[in-house]
Design a protein around this motif. Structure first.
Motif, PDB file in Angstrom:
ATOM      1  N   LYS A 183      26.414  16.708 -65.674  1.00  0.00           N
ATOM      2  CA  LYS A 183      25.570  17.458 -66.634  1.00  0.00           C
ATOM      3  C   LYS A 183      26.213  17.540 -68.389  1.00  0.00           C
ATOM      4  O   LYS A 183      25.717  17.784 -69.221  1.00  0.00           O
ATOM      5  N   GLY A 184      27.636  17.014 -68.175  1.00  0.00           N
ATOM      6  CA  GLY A 184      28.242  17.127 -69.351  1.00  0.00           C
ATOM      7  C   GLY A 184      28.297  15.772 -70.044  1.00  0.00           C
ATOM      8  O   GLY A 184      29.331  15.564 -71.049  1.00  0.00           O
ATOM      9  N   SER A 185      27.690  14.933 -69.569  1.00  0.00           N
ATOM     10  CA  SER A 185      27.687  13.580 -69.897  1.00  0.00           C
ATOM     11  C   SER A 185      26.345  12.893 -70.582  1.00  0.00           C
ATOM     12  O   SER A 185      25.516  13.642 -70.630  1.00  0.00           O
ATOM     13  N   LEU A 186      26.577  11.744 -70.682  1.00  0.00           N
ATOM     14  CA  LEU A 186      25.151  10.745 -71.231  1.00  0.00           C
ATOM     15  C   LEU A 186      23.924  11.211 -70.412  1.00  0.00           C
ATOM     16  O   LEU A 186      22.859  11.092 -70.714  1.00  0.00           O
ATOM     17  N   LEU A 187      24.157  11.391 -69.064  1.00  0.00           N
ATOM     18  CA  LEU A 187      23.481  11.583 -68.085  1.00  0.00           C
ATOM     19  C   LEU A 187      22.822  13.173 -67.848  1.00  0.00           C
ATOM     20  O   LEU A 187      22.113  13.727 -66.847  1.00  0.00           O
ATOM     21  N   ALA A 188      23.243  13.786 -68.766  1.00  0.00           N
ATOM     22  CA  ALA A 188      23.308  15.240 -68.654  1.00  0.00           C
ATOM     23  C   ALA A 188      21.577  15.799 -68.027  1.00  0.00           C
ATOM     24  O   ALA A 188      21.772  16.305 -67.049  1.00  0.00           O
ATOM     25  N   GLU A 189      20.522  15.587 -68.846  1.00  0.00           N
ATOM     26  CA  GLU A 189      19.340  16.011 -68.283  1.00  0.00           C
ATOM     27  C   GLU A 189      18.868  15.212 -67.078  1.00  0.00           C
ATOM     28  O   GLU A 189      17.887  15.668 -66.531  1.00  0.00           O
ATOM     29  N   HIS A 190      19.634  14.302 -66.723  1.00  0.00           N
ATOM     30  CA  HIS A 190      19.206  13.450 -65.421  1.00  0.00           C
ATOM     31  C   HIS A 190      20.236  13.515 -64.183  1.00  0.00           C
ATOM     32  O   HIS A 190      19.895  12.893 -63.171  1.00  0.00           O
ATOM     33  N   ALA A 191      20.945  14.468 -64.418  1.00  0.00           N
ATOM     34  CA  ALA A 191      22.323  14.607 -63.232  1.00  0.00           C
ATOM     35  C   ALA A 191      21.612  14.910 -61.998  1.00  0.00           C
ATOM     36  O   ALA A 191      22.000  14.297 -60.970  1.00  0.00           O
ATOM     37  N   THR A 192      20.662  15.517 -61.755  1.00  0.00           N
ATOM     38  CA  THR A 192      20.175  16.152 -60.471  1.00  0.00           C
ATOM     39  C   THR A 192      19.494  15.014 -59.946  1.00  0.00           C
ATOM     40  O   THR A 192      19.430  15.045 -58.847  1.00  0.00           O
ATOM     41  N   ALA A 193      19.171  13.875 -60.522  1.00  0.00           N
ATOM     42  CA  ALA A 193      18.332  12.788 -60.071  1.00  0.00           C
ATOM     43  C   ALA A 193      19.402  11.929 -58.971  1.00  0.00           C
ATOM     44  O   ALA A 193      18.889  11.256 -58.044  1.00  0.00           O
ATOM     45  N   CYS A 194      20.828  12.254 -59.139  1.00  0.00           N
ATOM     46  CA  CYS A 194      21.620  11.676 -58.320  1.00  0.00           C
ATOM     47  C   CYS A 194      21.650  12.056 -56.804  1.00  0.00           C
ATOM     48  O   CYS A 194      22.345  11.327 -55.909  1.00  0.00           O
ATOM     49  N   PHE A 195      20.992  13.236 -56.819  1.00  0.00           N
ATOM     50  CA  PHE A 195      20.793  13.753 -55.458  1.00  0.00           C
ATOM     51  C   PHE A 195      20.166  12.862 -54.440  1.00  0.00           C
ATOM     52  O   PHE A 195      20.242  12.778 -53.268  1.00  0.00           O
ATOM     53  N   SER A 196      18.922  12.131 -54.912  1.00  0.00           N
ATOM     54  CA  SER A 196      18.061  11.521 -54.373  1.00  0.00           C
ATOM     55  C   SER A 196      18.037  10.147 -54.456  1.00  0.00           C
ATOM     56  O   SER A 196      16.998   9.552 -54.279  1.00  0.00           O
ATOM     57  N   LEU A 197      19.033   9.569 -55.067  1.00  0.00           N
ATOM     58  CA  LEU A 197      18.971   8.126 -55.603  1.00  0.00           C
ATOM     59  C   LEU A 197      19.063   7.224 -54.060  1.00  0.00           C
ATOM     60  O   LEU A 197      19.669   7.595 -53.164  1.00  0.00           O
ATOM     61  N   PRO A 198      18.057   6.403 -54.036  1.00  0.00           N
ATOM     62  CA  PRO A 198      18.089   5.421 -52.783  1.00  0.00           C
ATOM     63  C   PRO A 198      19.393   4.652 -52.649  1.00  0.00           C
ATOM     64  O   PRO A 198      19.981   4.644 -53.680  1.00  0.00           O
ATOM     65  N   ALA A 199      19.803   4.103 -51.727  1.00  0.00           N
ATOM     66  CA  ALA A 199      21.081   3.528 -51.367  1.00  0.00           C
ATOM     67  C   ALA A 199      20.835   2.145 -52.374  1.00  0.00           C
ATOM     68  O   ALA A 199      19.812   1.678 -52.547  1.00  0.00           O
ATOM     69  N   PHE A 200      21.955   1.748 -52.885  1.00  0.00           N
ATOM     70  CA  PHE A 200      22.499   0.836 -53.698  1.00  0.00           C
ATOM     71  C   PHE A 200      21.537   1.049 -55.332  1.00  0.00           C
ATOM     72  O   PHE A 200      21.137  -0.354 -55.944  1.00  0.00           O
ATOM     73  N   SER A 201      21.217   1.980 -55.592  1.00  0.00           N
ATOM     74  CA  SER A 201      20.469   2.429 -56.839  1.00  0.00           C
ATOM     75  C   SER A 201      21.594   3.271 -57.772  1.00  0.00           C
ATOM     76  O   SER A 201      22.277   4.025 -57.214  1.00  0.00           O
ATOM     77  N   PHE A 202      21.177   3.228 -59.023  1.00  0.00           N
ATOM     78  CA  PHE A 202      22.056   3.793 -60.035  1.00  0.00           C
ATOM     79  C   PHE A 202      21.467   4.599 -60.913  1.00  0.00           C
ATOM     80  O   PHE A 202      20.470   3.737 -61.505  1.00  0.00           O
ATOM     81  N   ALA A 203      21.734   5.825 -61.467  1.00  0.00           N
ATOM     82  CA  ALA A 203      21.274   6.349 -62.612  1.00  0.00           C
ATOM     83  C   ALA A 203      22.032   5.719 -63.679  1.00  0.00           C
ATOM     84  O   ALA A 203      23.354   5.658 -63.751  1.00  0.00           O
ATOM     85  N   TYR A 204      21.427   5.470 -64.824  1.00  0.00           N
ATOM     86  CA  TYR A 204      22.040   4.669 -65.964  1.00  0.00           C
ATOM     87  C   TYR A 204      21.736   5.074 -67.305  1.00  0.00           C
ATOM     88  O   TYR A 204      20.295   5.397 -67.686  1.00  0.00           O
TER      89      TYR A 204
END
Length: 189
Positions: free
Chosen positions: A156-177
Motif C-alpha cells: 500500500k506504500g508502493s506504486l501498487l498502493a490503490e490496488h494492493a488488495t487485488a493481490c489476495f485474489s490473483l489467479p495462479a501465474f498472474s501478477f499485479a503490475y
C-alpha cells in the motif's frame, strides 16, 4: 522479462538455483575475474557463496562484492567514460536486507546506483520483510498472490498502493503490475 533487456547481469542467488552463467563461490574469485572483465559488453555472473547463509561473513562478502561493482562504475562515470549498465539481480531479497537493516553498498546501489550505471531487480515472497528503500525507489512493481496482511499493507506504500488488495485474489501465474509510466494491469504468464 525485465532482466532480459540487460546484457551485463550479476545474480545474487543464495539458494544456488541459477546454473547458467559464470558461478563464483567467493569474493576473491569474483574480484580477480572482475578486474579483467568489468568492461565486457555481455556477461552473467552468479554468486553461490560458500559462507553460511545467515552468517555475518555472508553479509560482509556480499557487501564487498557490491562495493567493488559500485566503485568501478562510479569511477568510470567520474572519468567521463561511457559504459554499459550492470544489472544486479537478487533472488529472495529478504535474505539480503530486513526492514531495519540493509547492507551499506546495497543501499548505495539502490539510492545512487544510476550514477554508477547500476540497475537493481529483486524478488521476494515476503515484501514486508525487505527494506523500505526498495519500495520507495522501485520504477516497476510486480506482485503475485499474497496472503499475509503485512505484505499487502507494505504494498500500500508502493506504486501498487490503490490496488494492493487485488493481490489476495490473483489467479495462479498472474501478477499485479504498475510502473511510473504504465497504469495498473494484471499480467499473466
Amino acid at each position: 522479462a525485465l532482466a532480459a533487456t540487460f546484457h551485463r547481469e550479476i545474480v545474487f542467488d543464495r539458494m544456488k538455483e541459477t546454473r547458467d552463467g559464470i558461478i563464483f563461490k567467493n569474493y576473491h574469485q569474483f574480484s580477480r575475474w572482475w578486474n579483467d572483465h568489468h568492461g565486457d559488453e555481455n556477461f552473467k555472473a552468479v554468486f553461490h557463496l560458500d559462507s553460511a547463509r545467515h552468517s555475518e561473513a555472508f553479509h560482509q562478502e556480499n557487501d564487498e562484492i557490491l562495493r567493488l561493482i559500485y566503485e568501478t562504475g562510479l569511477r568510470k562515470t567520474d572519468q567521463g567514460l561511457d559504459h554499459p549498465t550492470t544489472l544486479l539481480l537478487f533472488e529472495e531479497l529478504q535474505f539480503y536486507c530486513t526492514p531495519l537493516s540493509i547492507l551499506p553498498n546495497l543501499k548505495e546501489s539502490i539510492l545512487t546506483g544510476r550514477h554508477a550505471r547500476i540497475s537493481v531487480i529483486a524478488n521476494t515472497q515476503r515484501p514486508a520483510n525487505i527494506h523500505g528503500d526498495f519500495k520507495g525507489n522501485a520504477h516497476h512493481v510486480f506482485a503475485g498472490q499474497l496472503i499475509h496482511k503485512a505484505d499487502i499493507d507494505y504494498l500500500k506504500g508502493s506504486l501498487l498502493a490503490e490496488h494492493a488488495t487485488a493481490c489476495f485474489s490473483l489467479p495462479a501465474f498472474s501478477f499485479a503490475y504498475r510502473s511510473h509510466e504504465m497504469p495498473f494491469t494484471i499480467v499473466k504468464l
